[in-house]
Design a protein around this motif. Structure first.
Motif, PDB file in Angstrom:
ATOM      1  N   SER A  75       0.844  -1.196   0.000  1.00 42.79           N
ATOM      2  CA  SER A  75       0.000   0.000   0.000  1.00 42.79           C
ATOM      3  C   SER A  75       0.879   1.245   0.000  1.00 42.79           C
ATOM      4  N   PRO A  76       0.346   2.356  -0.518  1.00 45.44           N
ATOM      5  CA  PRO A  76       1.178   3.559  -0.608  1.00 45.44           C
ATOM      6  C   PRO A  76       1.412   4.187   0.757  1.00 45.44           C
ATOM      7  N   THR A  77       2.668   4.450   1.076  1.00 47.29           N
ATOM      8  CA  THR A  77       2.980   5.183   2.309  1.00 47.29           C
ATOM      9  C   THR A  77       3.996   6.275   1.970  1.00 47.29           C
ATOM     10  N   ALA A  78       3.831   7.404   2.631  1.00 51.47           N
ATOM     11  CA  ALA A  78       4.642   8.586   2.358  1.00 51.47           C
ATOM     12  C   ALA A  78       6.052   8.433   2.930  1.00 51.47           C
ATOM     13  N   PHE A  79       6.995   9.177   2.374  1.00 55.26           N
ATOM     14  CA  PHE A  79       8.268   9.530   3.032  1.00 55.26           C
ATOM     15  C   PHE A  79       9.148   8.346   3.450  1.00 55.26           C
ATOM     16  N   ALA A 104       3.227   3.201  -5.321  1.00 54.37           N
ATOM     17  CA  ALA A 104       4.081   4.294  -4.846  1.00 54.37           C
ATOM     18  C   ALA A 104       3.213   5.490  -4.468  1.00 54.37           C
ATOM     19  N   SER A 105       3.505   6.086  -3.316  1.00 51.05           N
ATOM     20  CA  SER A 105       2.748   7.251  -2.859  1.00 51.05           C
ATOM     21  C   SER A 105       3.141   8.486  -3.654  1.00 51.05           C
ATOM     22  N   MET A 106       2.150   9.339  -3.900  1.00 47.16           N
ATOM     23  CA  MET A 106       2.437  10.659  -4.457  1.00 47.16           C
ATOM     24  C   MET A 106       3.392  11.419  -3.516  1.00 47.16           C
ATOM     25  N   VAL A 155      -6.445   6.322  -6.719  1.00 43.42           N
ATOM     26  CA  VAL A 155      -6.845   7.657  -6.288  1.00 43.42           C
ATOM     27  C   VAL A 155      -7.406   7.570  -4.878  1.00 43.42           C
ATOM     28  N   THR A 156      -6.767   8.280  -3.978  1.00 43.83           N
ATOM     29  CA  THR A 156      -7.165   8.216  -2.562  1.00 43.83           C
ATOM     30  C   THR A 156      -8.282   9.223  -2.311  1.00 43.83           C
ATOM     31  N   VAL A 157      -9.413   8.716  -1.811  1.00 44.32           N
ATOM     32  CA  VAL A 157     -10.601   9.564  -1.683  1.00 44.32           C
ATOM     33  C   VAL A 157     -11.098   9.689  -0.233  1.00 44.32           C
ATOM     34  N   LEU A 221     -10.073   3.170  -6.844  1.00 43.15           N
ATOM     35  CA  LEU A 221     -10.376   4.117  -5.757  1.00 43.15           C
ATOM     36  C   LEU A 221      -9.932   3.521  -4.432  1.00 43.15           C
ATOM     37  N   LYS A 222      -9.191   4.321  -3.674  1.00 40.15           N
ATOM     38  CA  LYS A 222      -8.705   3.878  -2.363  1.00 40.15           C
ATOM     39  C   LYS A 222      -9.399   4.676  -1.267  1.00 40.15           C
ATOM     40  N   GLY A 223     -10.008   3.941  -0.334  1.00 40.88           N
ATOM     41  CA  GLY A 223     -10.642   4.629   0.792  1.00 40.88           C
ATOM     42  C   GLY A 223     -12.151   4.550   0.751  1.00 40.88           C
ATOM     43  N   VAL A 274      -8.076  -4.879  -0.011  1.00 50.21           N
ATOM     44  CA  VAL A 274      -8.359  -4.307   1.310  1.00 50.21           C
ATOM     45  C   VAL A 274      -7.039  -4.104   2.041  1.00 50.21           C
ATOM     46  N   ASP A 275      -6.893  -2.968   2.743  1.00 48.64           N
ATOM     47  CA  ASP A 275      -5.723  -2.801   3.609  1.00 48.64           C
ATOM     48  C   ASP A 275      -6.153  -2.298   4.973  1.00 48.64           C
ATOM     49  N   GLY A 276      -5.233  -2.448   5.946  1.00 48.79           N
ATOM     50  CA  GLY A 276      -5.493  -2.005   7.306  1.00 48.79           C
ATOM     51  C   GLY A 276      -5.401  -3.155   8.292  1.00 48.79           C
ATOM     52  N   GLY A 277      -4.296  -3.220   9.024  1.00 47.38           N
ATOM     53  CA  GLY A 277      -4.178  -4.193  10.107  1.00 47.38           C
ATOM     54  C   GLY A 277      -3.746  -5.581   9.698  1.00 47.38           C
ATOM     55  N   VAL A 278      -3.343  -5.776   8.447  1.00 42.80           N
ATOM     56  CA  VAL A 278      -2.881  -7.102   8.020  1.00 42.80           C
ATOM     57  C   VAL A 278      -1.470  -7.329   8.581  1.00 42.80           C
ATOM     58  N   ARG A 279      -1.342  -8.302   9.458  1.00 45.28           N
ATOM     59  CA  ARG A 279      -0.050  -8.574  10.102  1.00 45.28           C
ATOM     60  C   ARG A 279       0.351 -10.040  10.045  1.00 45.28           C
ATOM     61  N   ARG A 280      -0.560 -10.915   9.595  1.00 44.61           N
ATOM     62  CA  ARG A 280      -0.318 -12.353   9.569  1.00 44.61           C
ATOM     63  C   ARG A 280      -0.909 -12.965   8.314  1.00 44.61           C
ATOM     64  N   VAL A 297      -0.432  -3.951   2.437  1.00 46.50           N
ATOM     65  CA  VAL A 297       0.228  -3.712   3.728  1.00 46.50           C
ATOM     66  C   VAL A 297       0.935  -2.360   3.682  1.00 46.50           C
ATOM     67  N   GLY A 298       0.711  -1.567   4.727  1.00 46.92           N
ATOM     68  CA  GLY A 298       1.329  -0.256   4.839  1.00 46.92           C
ATOM     69  C   GLY A 298       2.468  -0.280   5.837  1.00 46.92           C
ATOM     70  N   ARG A 299       2.120  -0.246   7.119  1.00 44.21           N
ATOM     71  CA  ARG A 299       3.158  -0.168   8.157  1.00 44.21           C
ATOM     72  C   ARG A 299       4.149  -1.342   8.136  1.00 44.21           C
ATOM     73  N   PRO A 300       3.719  -2.584   7.873  1.00 44.56           N
ATOM     74  CA  PRO A 300       4.706  -3.680   7.887  1.00 44.56           C
ATOM     75  C   PRO A 300       5.911  -3.417   6.974  1.00 44.56           C
TER      76      PRO A 300
HETATM   77  C1  LIG Z   1       3.229   6.404   7.521  1.00 45.68           C
HETATM   78  C2  LIG Z   1       2.057   6.231   6.603  1.00 45.68           C
HETATM   79  C3  LIG Z   1       1.963   7.018   5.476  1.00 45.68           C
HETATM   80  C4  LIG Z   1       0.889   6.847   4.599  1.00 45.68           C
HETATM   81  N1  LIG Z   1       0.857   7.595   3.462  1.00 45.68           N
HETATM   82  C5  LIG Z   1      -0.145   7.405   2.574  1.00 45.68           C
HETATM   83  C6  LIG Z   1      -0.166   8.117   1.349  1.00 45.68           C
HETATM   84  O1  LIG Z   1       0.729   8.888   1.045  1.00 45.68           O
HETATM   85  N2  LIG Z   1      -1.220   7.909   0.512  1.00 45.68           N
HETATM   86  C7  LIG Z   1      -2.233   7.038   0.816  1.00 45.68           C
HETATM   87  O2  LIG Z   1      -3.174   6.900   0.028  1.00 45.68           O
HETATM   88  N3  LIG Z   1      -2.219   6.342   1.966  1.00 45.68           N
HETATM   89  C8  LIG Z   1      -1.205   6.492   2.835  1.00 45.68           C
HETATM   90  N4  LIG Z   1      -1.186   5.751   3.979  1.00 45.68           N
HETATM   91  C9  LIG Z   1      -2.223   4.721   4.218  1.00 45.68           C
HETATM   92  C10 LIG Z   1      -1.797   3.362   3.636  1.00 45.68           C
HETATM   93  O3  LIG Z   1      -1.838   3.375   2.233  1.00 45.68           O
HETATM   94  C11 LIG Z   1      -2.701   2.220   4.092  1.00 45.68           C
HETATM   95  O4  LIG Z   1      -4.040   2.533   3.811  1.00 45.68           O
HETATM   96  C12 LIG Z   1      -2.561   1.865   5.572  1.00 45.68           C
HETATM   97  O5  LIG Z   1      -1.254   2.069   6.040  1.00 45.68           O
HETATM   98  C13 LIG Z   1      -2.965   0.405   5.755  1.00 45.68           C
HETATM   99  O6  LIG Z   1      -2.911   0.031   7.063  1.00 45.68           O
HETATM  100  P1  LIG Z   1      -1.663  -0.760   7.739  1.00 45.68           P
HETATM  101  O7  LIG Z   1      -0.597   0.268   7.920  1.00 45.68           O
HETATM  102  O8  LIG Z   1      -2.256  -1.225   9.012  1.00 45.68           O
HETATM  103  O9  LIG Z   1      -1.244  -1.875   6.817  1.00 45.68           O
HETATM  104  C14 LIG Z   1      -0.125   5.898   4.885  1.00 45.68           C
HETATM  105  C15 LIG Z   1      -0.015   5.095   6.013  1.00 45.68           C
HETATM  106  C16 LIG Z   1       1.064   5.248   6.878  1.00 45.68           C
HETATM  107  C17 LIG Z   1       1.155   4.352   8.083  1.00 45.68           C
END
Ligand SMILES: Cc1cc2nc3c(=O)[nH]c(=O)nc-3n(C[C@H](O)[C@H](O)[C@H](O)COP(=O)(O)O)c2cc1C
Ligand SMILES: CCCCC(=O)C(=O)O
Length: 349
Positions: A75-79, A104-106, A155-157, A221-223, A274-280, A297-300
């Motif tokens: 999943s896209p994560t910033a920075f 890749a995150s914008m 596209v994150t909405v 569409l994301k979100g 689907v994303d959010g909380g997937v750890r296993r 997966v985002g944070r993992p």
């Molecule tokens: C540090 C961080 C930065 C994120 N940056 C973005 C982003 O730039 N664009 C976006 O659509 N979602 C962003 N997200 C949300 C993730 O895409 C994703 O929905 C979320 O991390 C999923 O949950 P998980 O971290 O429990 O796997 C970010 C999440 C985190 C933790």
């Protein structure tokens, strides 16, 4: 090497400055949804099948014509440079090696072109965008993603305004360290500067129509969390949905994503992620049972990157792959496609 994503998080926490760990781990308001995403998976219980003779499991799936080696995307994560000096370039190499999609995150600290180069021809790269109020800027971002060879546009909405993240306010974290930038936002105005990313509160379905008309890439569409929005999205030409509450970073007390996904998968024919909380791996199997094609997966990924750089991301993805394979074997499934709805029961304890 750590034995679980949980252990990777502990390593990352030890290595990262406090404000960076808090930015990554944290969420909006009371972080109810951050916790709910993980807790909702734990509440669901598996009802395995036995003696079905499954010597090997096939984890592969297809997304928009691309075969990927497991039902897990990044999943896209910033920075990412906050986690490792190589940032998104390291992540892209690890995603390519794993044979899966990197979204890749914008708000990446490397440009989409450089991320594509690092990942190489094997990487199925998607670009995540926030629609900007100036259509010309959005169009330029879309062209850059196309030129980089991206295979889909996400596209994150869920972000008409920015969520209230108290950890970041407490730590005074509002800007990247001096000299680091969102590289996708460079050279958009002709003066060589770097634009800030806007959250645009008046976005509507008209903007989605505009975007779909702007590109031949599949738009995801994301979100989306409400089934009616999922149906409307498909009516507007959206080709995939990423059910997400932004990891609990936007609307606190929003529904846990695993509790939202089945109702959405039931009403649309496009691929649902689907994303959010997937750890296993067992979390992944539960998502597949509810009709998801894959999970994000985002944070993992960030924990792997912060703990051990590119190798850490590889290790996190390989841990998940092994866990999914084991969970499929233990539930009596030969492939990701065989995971049926009746494998999951609500906990009655
Ligand atoms: C540090 C961080 C930065 C994120 N940056 C973005 C982003 O730039 N664009 C976006 O659509 N979602 C962003 N997200 C949300 C993730 O895409 C994703 O929905 C979320 O991390 C999923 O949950 P998980 O971290 O429990 O796997 C970010 C999440 C985190 C933790
Ligand atoms: C403009 C940066 C967006 C980052 C983001 O989406 C998040 O931190 O959740």
């Amino acid at each position: 090497m750590p034995f679980s994503i949980r252990e990777f998080e502990a390593l990352a926490r030890d290595r990262l400055p406090r404000y960076v760990y808090d930015f990554m781990a944290g969420g909006a308001d009371d972080e109810v949804t951050v916790r709910a995403n993980e807790n909702a998976f734990a509440r669901l219980r598996l009802l395995p099948r036995v003696l079905r003779g499954r010597p090997k499991r096939d984890l592969g799936i297809t997304l928009f014509g691309d075969e990927i080696t497991m039902p897990v995307v990044l999943s896209p994560t910033a920075f990412h440079r906050l986690a490792d000096p190589e940032g998104e370039l390291a992540t892209a190499r690890a995603a390519a090696r794993a044979g899966t999609v990197m979204i890749a995150s914008m708000a990446s600290t490397a440009s989409i072109g450089d991320i594509a180069k690092a990942g190489g021809a094997d990487l199925a790269l998607w670009f995540q965008a926030y629609i900007q109020s100036d259509t010309g800027i959005t169009r330029t971002l879309v062209r850059r993603a196309e030129d980089a060879g991206c295979r889909a546009l996400v596209v994150t909405v869920d972000s008409p305004v920015f969520g209230w993240r108290e950890r970041d306010h407490r730590n005074g974290f509002h800007h990247l360290p001096v000299g680091w930038h969102c590289e996708n936002m460079r050279d958009l105005t002709g003066d060589g500067g770097v634009l800030d990313i806007e959250m645009v509160a008046d976005l509507s379905w008209d903007h989605i129509d505009q975007l779909v008309a702007m590109t031949d890439l599949p738009v995801v569409l994301k979100g989306v969390l409400h089934p009616d929005d999922a149906v409307t999205a498909v009516d507007h030409g959206v080709r995939g949905l990423l059910v997400s509450n932004h990891g609990g970073r936007q609307l606190d007390t929003a529904i846990a994503t695993i509790d939202a996904v089945a109702d959405i998968a039931a009403v649309v024919d496009v691929p649902v992620l689907v994303d959010g909380g997937v750890r296993r791996g067992t979390d992944v199997v539960k998502a597949l049972a509810f009709g998801a094609r894959a999970v994000g997966v985002g944070r993992p990924v960030l924990w792997g990157l912060a703990a051990r750089g590119e190798d850490g991301v590889t290790e996190v993805l390989e841990l998940l792959r092994a866990e999914i394979d084991r969970a499929l074997a233990l539930t009596g499934c030969a492939s990701a496609h065989e995971v049926a709805r009746d494998l999951v029961r609500e906990d009655r304890c």
